[in-house]
Design an enzyme around this catalytic site. Structure first.
Site, PDB file in Angstrom:
ATOM      1  N   SER A  80      -2.862  -1.230  -5.299  1.00 15.76           N
ATOM      2  CA  SER A  80      -2.260  -2.340  -4.563  1.00 15.76           C
ATOM      3  C   SER A  80      -1.063  -2.948  -5.280  1.00 15.76           C
ATOM      4  CB  SER A  80      -3.325  -3.399  -4.253  1.00 15.76           C
ATOM      5  OG  SER A  80      -2.825  -4.381  -3.381  1.00 15.76           O
ATOM      6  N   HIS A  81      -1.164  -4.210  -5.661  1.00 14.48           N
ATOM      7  CA  HIS A  81      -0.053  -4.948  -6.252  1.00 14.48           C
ATOM      8  C   HIS A  81      -0.003  -4.827  -7.769  1.00 14.48           C
ATOM      9  CE1 HIS A  81      -3.645  -7.385  -6.177  1.00 14.48           C
ATOM     10  NE2 HIS A  81      -3.151  -8.156  -7.101  1.00 14.48           N
ATOM     11  N   ASP A 106       4.089  -5.404  -1.271  1.00 16.26           N
ATOM     12  CA  ASP A 106       3.520  -4.965  -2.543  1.00 16.26           C
ATOM     13  C   ASP A 106       3.511  -3.439  -2.618  1.00 16.26           C
ATOM     14  OD1 ASP A 106       1.513  -4.525  -0.681  1.00 16.26           O
ATOM     15  OD2 ASP A 106      -0.103  -5.005  -2.069  1.00 16.26           O
ATOM     16  N   ASP A 162       1.366  -0.983  -2.054  1.00 15.66           N
ATOM     17  CA  ASP A 162       0.861  -0.182  -0.939  1.00 15.66           C
ATOM     18  C   ASP A 162       1.194  -0.787   0.415  1.00 15.66           C
ATOM     19  OD1 ASP A 162      -0.936  -2.302  -1.296  1.00 15.66           O
ATOM     20  OD2 ASP A 162      -2.634  -1.150  -0.547  1.00 15.66           O
ATOM     21  N   ASP A 176       0.507  -3.526   2.002  1.00 17.83           N
ATOM     22  CA  ASP A 176      -0.422  -4.277   2.852  1.00 17.83           C
ATOM     23  C   ASP A 176      -0.232  -5.792   2.695  1.00 17.83           C
ATOM     24  OD1 ASP A 176      -1.547  -4.508   0.318  1.00 17.83           O
ATOM     25  OD2 ASP A 176      -3.602  -4.116   0.975  1.00 17.83           O
ATOM     26  N   ARG A 177       0.457  -6.221   1.646  1.00 18.35           N
ATOM     27  CA  ARG A 177       0.739  -7.641   1.455  1.00 18.35           C
ATOM     28  C   ARG A 177       2.194  -7.937   1.800  1.00 18.35           C
ATOM     29  NH1 ARG A 177      -2.847  -9.898  -3.550  1.00 18.35           N
ATOM     30  NH2 ARG A 177      -4.539  -8.392  -3.398  1.00 18.35           N
ATOM     31  N   LYS A 223      -5.107  -5.354   6.095  1.00 22.80           N
ATOM     32  CA  LYS A 223      -3.956  -6.249   6.200  1.00 22.80           C
ATOM     33  C   LYS A 223      -2.700  -5.400   6.249  1.00 22.80           C
ATOM     34  CE  LYS A 223      -4.442  -7.345   1.244  1.00 22.80           C
ATOM     35  NZ  LYS A 223      -5.895  -7.238   0.997  1.00 22.80           N
TER      36      LYS A 223
END
Length: 608
Positions: free
Chosen positions: A124-125, A300, A302, A304-305, A425
């Site tokens: 992720s982030h 981010d 991937d 999703d944010r 998300k």
């Protein structure tokens, strides 16, 4: 057609392979240890069951971070050995987390096949590179993360594993080229289909939004736009959507070439790490002499944010989801028939709650009463109905509500926003939602002297619904022992609210009284999974809140997240600087928790 045979490799359990809500995340140096990734993947196959894997179609891709390409080849070989019929891989191994969910739910193969699940390779982030983080998680056939019942089985299997299966003689697949590779093994034919990473996702977005309306906005000389992918996988979609489909200038894209190490940066879309975007939008402390764009956004690693910015203006994630919900029916064709409901995670501000009440929407919120957590379902059409349900912070629990037809739009304060179009998300979806809202607000004004801006929309929202002053302090990679002691102290303190209020009044006499304190627990109403220790809350008489949480998404150390919220509905007081409005509560939070004493930190790593 190349053929392969199945080899059983002897192994033994490796400590620490317990996946969290976002999968298993560790440093790359951990994942590259002999058998480490293989053990976890085989444990996942075993948890899902041989009957479900035989003949299955699985997606294997991720955010492109370091070690992804090697991991994809390993998983392909292990899938073949475990009887999987076909593997779908995004070109170059790239698929955003929301795109994976979309592919599972929407894509149909040339032979009519549908995906049964996916291995997503992302942390992720978190930063990427040889000395940074790697991660893997499994998503189910609904496109959402594996429920705790599955992740618990995976972990249990990692503690007893004795062997894993791998295809011997299966060559590496060239994932840089779109095309189909065919192989034969003991269970028959095995295919690897490398496909365009963006096509399915772009098609889905075009079915949700009025692209022509957004294109009209972006073509206005009064509207300027900037999108920063932070060298994450979002860059694989940015040019296709914003430039090719919507007509934005290519110069409006920042850091949109995906890189294994995210360009040496931290791919977390906030005011601390998205430095280039923040500067371009006129929000950096050093100032910017150039006229900033009207709208800016970041993703981010991937994708999703998301972070949404206006000209010299920051939109909090809590406000963002509330504003999307408030305008969704009018601005987004997908929601033209109305919203099924809205939901937020526990630490997120109550801005969405107020929108639900005003718009007569079904609403899901978390209420805790001495270790008993409930969701209240509000219909606000003359009825007020309470139902025992709960929404914790993990996105998979939002997915359960969506699968049950109860929720259309949801969000969390940690820059996550989404809807029931997928079960993750979705950062680019949120950006398109904002562009759709801006386009709607300016549909009769594109030729006017001044456009309705992001700041105008937010301030109009505050005037209608009130303002939730809100901030989050992150203390990253603190000593785990100290972090646990802090949380234990806060739990113990909750047993005596008189003592708590004496401490509070000794710190700030102008802060309201604490009327309730609890530790959040969650039992999912759909899959029955149970989550303890989800956050420590101090609730004040005037509606203010302090929430303390330990995050399990880092690869080492602990992250303490402190959430501070104050609601203000007096129109004369909604224009204050957030730091000024929250200063008394911030002081109370830091001294009440003995933050510096337990962590050794005099300041947070990140403030949002």
């Amino acid at each position: 057609m190349a053929s392969f045979k199945v080899t059983r490799v002897q192994t033994s359990p490796i400590d620490g392979q317990k996946p969290g809500t976002s999968g298993l995340r560790k440093k790359v140096k951990v994942f590259v240890q002999p058998h480490y990734l293989q053990n976890f993947v085989q444990a996942t196959f075993n948890a899902l069951g041989a009957d479900k894997m035989k003949g299955a179609t699985l997606v294997v891709s991720g955010d492109g971070r370091y070690y992804s390409k090697d991991a994809i080849q390993i998983i392909i070989k292990m899938a073949a050995a475990n009887g999987v019929r076909r593997i779908w891989v995004g070109q170059n191994g790239l698929l955003s987390t929301p795109a994976v969910s979309a592919v599972i739910r929407e894509r149909v193969g040339a032979d009519g096949s549908k995906a049964n699940g996916a291995f997503i390779l992302t942390a992720s982030h978190n930063p990427g590179g040889p000395n940074e983080d790697f991660g893997i998680k499994y998503n189910m056939e609904n496109g959402g993360p594996a429920p705790e019942g599955i992740t618990d089985k995976i972990y249990s299997n990692t503690t007893t594993i004795k062997e894993y299966l791998i295809a011997e003689g299966l060559p590496d697949v060239d994932i840089s080229k779109i095309g189909l590779s065919n192989f034969t093994g003991p269970d028959g034919q095995f295919d690897v289909d490398v496909f365009d990473s963006a096509s399915d996702y772009v098609k889905l977005m075009k079915s949700i939004f009025d692209f022509q309306s957004i294109k009209n906005l972006l073509s206005s000389p009064k509207f300027t736009f900037c999108y920063d992918a932070l060298h994450g996988v979002g860059g694989a979609y940015a040019k296709r959507i914003f430039v090719e489909e919507l007509g934005a200038k290519e110069s409006s894209l920042l850091n949109c070439v995906p890189k294994e190490d995210f360009g040496g940066g931290h791919p977390d879309p906030n005011l601390t790490y998205a430095k280039e975007l923040v500067a371009r939008m006129g929000l950096s402390k050093s100032g910017n002499n150039e006229d900033p764009p009207e709208f800016g956004a970041a993703a981010d690693g991937d994708a999703d944010r998301n972070m949404v910015l206006g000209k010299r203006f920051f939109v909090t994630p809590s406000d963002s989801v509330a504003i999307i919900a408030a305008n969704a029916v009018q601005a987004i064709p997908y929601f033209s028939g109305g919203l099924k409901g809205v939901a937020r995670s526990m630490p997120t501000s109550a801005a969405l709650d107020v929108v639900a009440k005003h718009l007569n929407l079904k609403f899901f919120e978390v209420l805790c009463d001495i270790n008993i957590c409930k969701i209240t379902m509000h219909y606000f059409r003359g009825l007020l109905i309470f139902i025992s349900m709960k929404v914790p912070t993990g996105w998979k629990f939002f997915g359960n509500l969506m699968d049950a037809g109860m929720c259309s739009v949801c969000g969390e304060e940690s820059f996550g926003t989404g809807s029931d179009h997928i079960r993750e998300k979705d950062g680019i979806w949120a950006v398109l939602a904002w562009l759709a809202i801006i386009a709607y607000k300016n549909k009769d004004n594109l030729g006017g002297d001044k456009l309705v801006t992001v700041e105008d929309i937010v301030r109009q929202h505050w005037s209608t619904y009130g303002r939730h002053y809100y901030t989050r302090y992150d203390y990253e990679n603190v000593d785990s022992g100290g972090a646990k002691q802090l949380m234990d102290y806060l739990v113990k303190l909750q047993s005596n609210l008189t003592e708590v209020n004496n401490i509070v009044k000794g710190i700030r006499s102008d802060v309201s009284k604490v009327v309730n304190a609890d530790e959040f627990e969650y039992k999912d109403p759909v899959d029955g999974s149970f989550s303890k220790h989800q956050g420590i809350r101090y609730l004040f008489e005037d509606g203010s809140r302090l929430v303390f949480r330990l995050s399990g998404t880092g690869s080492e150390g602990a992250t303490i997240r402190l959430y501070i919220e104050q609601y203000e509905k007096d129109p004369s007081k909604i224009g204050r600087e957030s730091q000024d409005a929250l200063a008394p509560l911030v002081e109370v939070a830091l001294k009440l928790s003995k933050m510096q004493e337990y962590t050794g930190r005099s300041a947070p790593t990140v403030i949002t």
